[in-house]
Enzyme design. Structure first.
Site, PDB file in Angstrom:
ATOM      1  N   CYS A  96     -16.571   1.145   0.308  1.00 51.43           N
ATOM      2  CA  CYS A  96     -15.404   0.811   0.890  1.00 51.43           C
ATOM      3  C   CYS A  96     -14.791   0.640   1.673  1.00 51.43           C
ATOM      4  CB  CYS A  96     -14.320   0.603  -0.117  1.00 51.43           C
ATOM      5  SG  CYS A  96     -13.812   2.368  -0.122  1.00 51.43           S
ATOM      6  N   ARG A 146       0.891  -0.677  -0.300  1.00 52.93           N
ATOM      7  CA  ARG A 146       0.136   0.108  -0.399  1.00 52.93           C
ATOM      8  C   ARG A 146       0.816   0.677  -0.308  1.00 52.93           C
ATOM      9  NH1 ARG A 146      -5.105   1.670   3.290  1.00 52.93           N
ATOM     10  NH2 ARG A 146      -5.900   0.300   1.557  1.00 52.93           N
ATOM     11  N   ASP A 173     -17.307   6.447  -1.671  1.00 52.91           N
ATOM     12  CA  ASP A 173     -16.079   6.508  -0.261  1.00 52.91           C
ATOM     13  C   ASP A 173     -15.717   7.878  -0.307  1.00 52.91           C
ATOM     14  OD1 ASP A 173     -13.935   5.695   0.496  1.00 52.91           O
ATOM     15  OD2 ASP A 173     -12.303   5.815  -1.113  1.00 52.91           O
ATOM     16  N   GLN A 198     -10.099  -4.324  -3.465  1.00 49.86           N
ATOM     17  CA  GLN A 198     -11.084  -3.234  -3.321  1.00 49.86           C
ATOM     18  C   GLN A 198     -12.459  -3.896  -4.443  1.00 49.86           C
ATOM     19  OE1 GLN A 198     -12.079  -1.959  -0.214  1.00 49.86           O
ATOM     20  NE2 GLN A 198     -14.090  -1.934  -0.746  1.00 49.86           N
ATOM     21  N   HIS A 215      -7.194   0.872  -6.783  1.00 46.61           N
ATOM     22  CA  HIS A 215      -7.927  -0.552  -5.625  1.00 46.61           C
ATOM     23  C   HIS A 215      -8.470  -1.354  -6.357  1.00 46.61           C
ATOM     24  CE1 HIS A 215      -7.519  -1.813  -0.728  1.00 46.61           C
ATOM     25  NE2 HIS A 215      -9.072  -0.340  -0.640  1.00 46.61           N
ATOM     26  N   ARG A 263     -13.719  -9.016   0.999  1.00 46.37           N
ATOM     27  CA  ARG A 263     -12.102  -8.386   0.729  1.00 46.37           C
ATOM     28  C   ARG A 263     -11.096  -9.925   0.893  1.00 46.37           C
ATOM     29  NH1 ARG A 263      -9.773  -3.310   1.293  1.00 46.37           N
ATOM     30  NH2 ARG A 263      -7.910  -4.481   0.395  1.00 46.37           N
TER      31      ARG A 263
HETATM   32  N1   CP Z   1     -11.069  -0.532   2.554  1.00 50.67           N
HETATM   33  C1   CP Z   1      -9.965  -0.213   2.402  1.00 50.67           C
HETATM   34  O1   CP Z   1      -8.916  -0.605   2.244  1.00 50.67           O
HETATM   35  O2   CP Z   1     -10.272  -0.495   4.018  1.00 50.67           O
HETATM   36  P1   CP Z   1      -8.417  -0.165   5.064  1.00 50.67           P
HETATM   37  O3   CP Z   1      -7.841   1.699   4.392  1.00 50.67           O
HETATM   38  O4   CP Z   1      -8.225  -0.420   6.463  1.00 50.67           O
HETATM   39  O5   CP Z   1      -7.436  -1.187   4.511  1.00 50.67           O
HETATM   40  N1  NVA Z   2     -10.101   6.456  -1.168  1.00 49.25           N
HETATM   41  C1  NVA Z   2      -9.810   6.058   0.108  1.00 49.25           C
HETATM   42  C2  NVA Z   2     -10.019   4.317  -0.060  1.00 49.25           C
HETATM   43  C3  NVA Z   2      -9.391   3.717   2.164  1.00 49.25           C
HETATM   44  C4  NVA Z   2      -9.886   2.683   1.520  1.00 49.25           C
HETATM   45  C5  NVA Z   2      -7.918   6.443   0.220  1.00 49.25           C
HETATM   46  O1  NVA Z   2      -7.465   5.956  -0.613  1.00 49.25           O
HETATM   47  O2  NVA Z   2      -8.131   7.107   1.255  1.00 49.25           O
END
Ligand code: CP
Ligand code: NVA
Length: 304
Positions: free
Chosen positions: A261, A101, A222, A131, A128, A289
């Site tokens: 999400c 990430r 989101d 997701q 993502h 997930r």
């Molecule tokens: N939806 C998602 O990726 O959640 P987190 O940021 O908690 O991993």
């Molecule tokens: N768009 C959000 C998704 C979190 C899972 C972010 O990048 O923070």
């Protein structure tokens, strides 16, 4: 030849459908997959916080008989202490896959270049994909057929909207992205989605008008401010407020299901009434997930 999962845009419809099938199988018959990753180790790097992704990868890998090592940003950007290319090459000396990430998609590209093992995108600035696979698994469980899905993503044009668009375009779904002016999906992502849709028959719509969501079974939202975005909420709140996912909008569109999400911000982008209501798919998405990611890992790491 190793295969990475950086965006899914380079995966075929058949590959995605087979991943969805595998995810369904691992969910329904977990005992059959208890040793699927026997002896395999996964290095998971996180430059940003996470609840769902971190825990679902860790527990999911454990359920497949594998082992995950978690590395956080160690007080700075991962690619700050050493070059992402060196990091990828080193991790591949011990791990069978790298889950990461990161802030910048380019960090993943660099890691994938030198790592001799698959690199899996666990969220970056642009995509993502894990997701999106979990979300389409959820849609498949509800509808039976993902190509029948009419889904409107309402809110900020971001990594989540981008991956939904691209996957929906490959799968032949009807995906509409509705954003406030100035927060649209990047033109390059839309162009890519339109070109994938030409092959699959998908319908892709980008609009700033909420009427474009009418007739969708699924409304998805989101956060208005993604991780790393330092814009004060007060600066954008009034612009985003009309795009809130609430009962009134669900009724206006004739939608049956609310999706997010998570992490969700109650009474901002979505109301508690929807999160906790009958129409909520949020926990099903979160549960999926793990099954989606397990299918990805089995598919990339084993000759299943
Ligand atoms: N939806 C998602 O990726 O959640 P987190 O940021 O908690 O991993
Ligand atoms: N768009 C959000 C998704 C979190 C899972 C972010 O990048 O923070």
């Amino acid at each position: 030849m190793k295969k990475d999962l950086l965006t899914f845009a380079d995966w075929s419809k058949a590959e995605l459908l087979s991943l969805l099938k595998l995810a369904q199988q691992t969910k329904q018959n977990p005992a059959d997959y208890r040793k699927a990753l026997d002896g395999k180790a996964v290095a998971a790097l996180f430059e940003k916080p996470s609840l769902r992704t971190r825990v679902s990868f860790d527990i999911g890998i454990n359920k497949l008989g594998g082992h995950m090592v978690y590395l956080d940003s160690q007080a700075g950007k991962l690619a700050g202490r050493e070059d992402a290319r060196d990091m990828g090459a080193n991790l591949a000396c011990w791990a069978d896959a790298i889950v990461a990430r990161v802030y910048s998609h380019n960090t993943l590209v660099q890691m994938a270049e030198t790592a001799k093992v698959p690199v899996i995108n666990a969220l970056c600035d642009l995509y993502h994909p894990c997701q999106a696979l979990a979300d389409f698994l959820t849609v498949q469980e509800v509808l039976g057929d993902v190509s029948q899905c009419r889904l409107a993503y309402i809110g900020d044009g971001n990594n989540v909207s981008n991956s939904l668009l691209l996957m929906g375009a490959i799968l032949g779904a009807d995906i509409r992205v509705i954003t406030p002016k100035g927060h649209e999906v990047k033109g390059q992502i839309l162009d890519q989605a339109h070109s994938l849709a030409q092959q699959s028959g998908a319908k892709i719509v980008a609009s700033t008008d909420l009427d474009a969501a009418r007739g969708c079974q699924f409304l998805y939202t989101d956060t208005w401010l993604s991780m790393g975005d330092t814009t004060p909420l007060a600066e954008i709140k009034d612009k985003f407020q009309p795009f809130q996912l609430n009962r009134q909008l669900m009724d206006k569109c004739g939608a049956d299901y609310a999706m997010h999400c998570q992490p969700a911000h109650r009474e901002l982008e979505i109301t508690s009434e929807l999160i906790d209501g009958e129409c909520s798919l949020l926990l099903q998405q979160a549960e999926n997930r793990m099954h989606a990611q397990n299918a990805i890992l089995i598919s990339l790491l084993t000759a299943h």
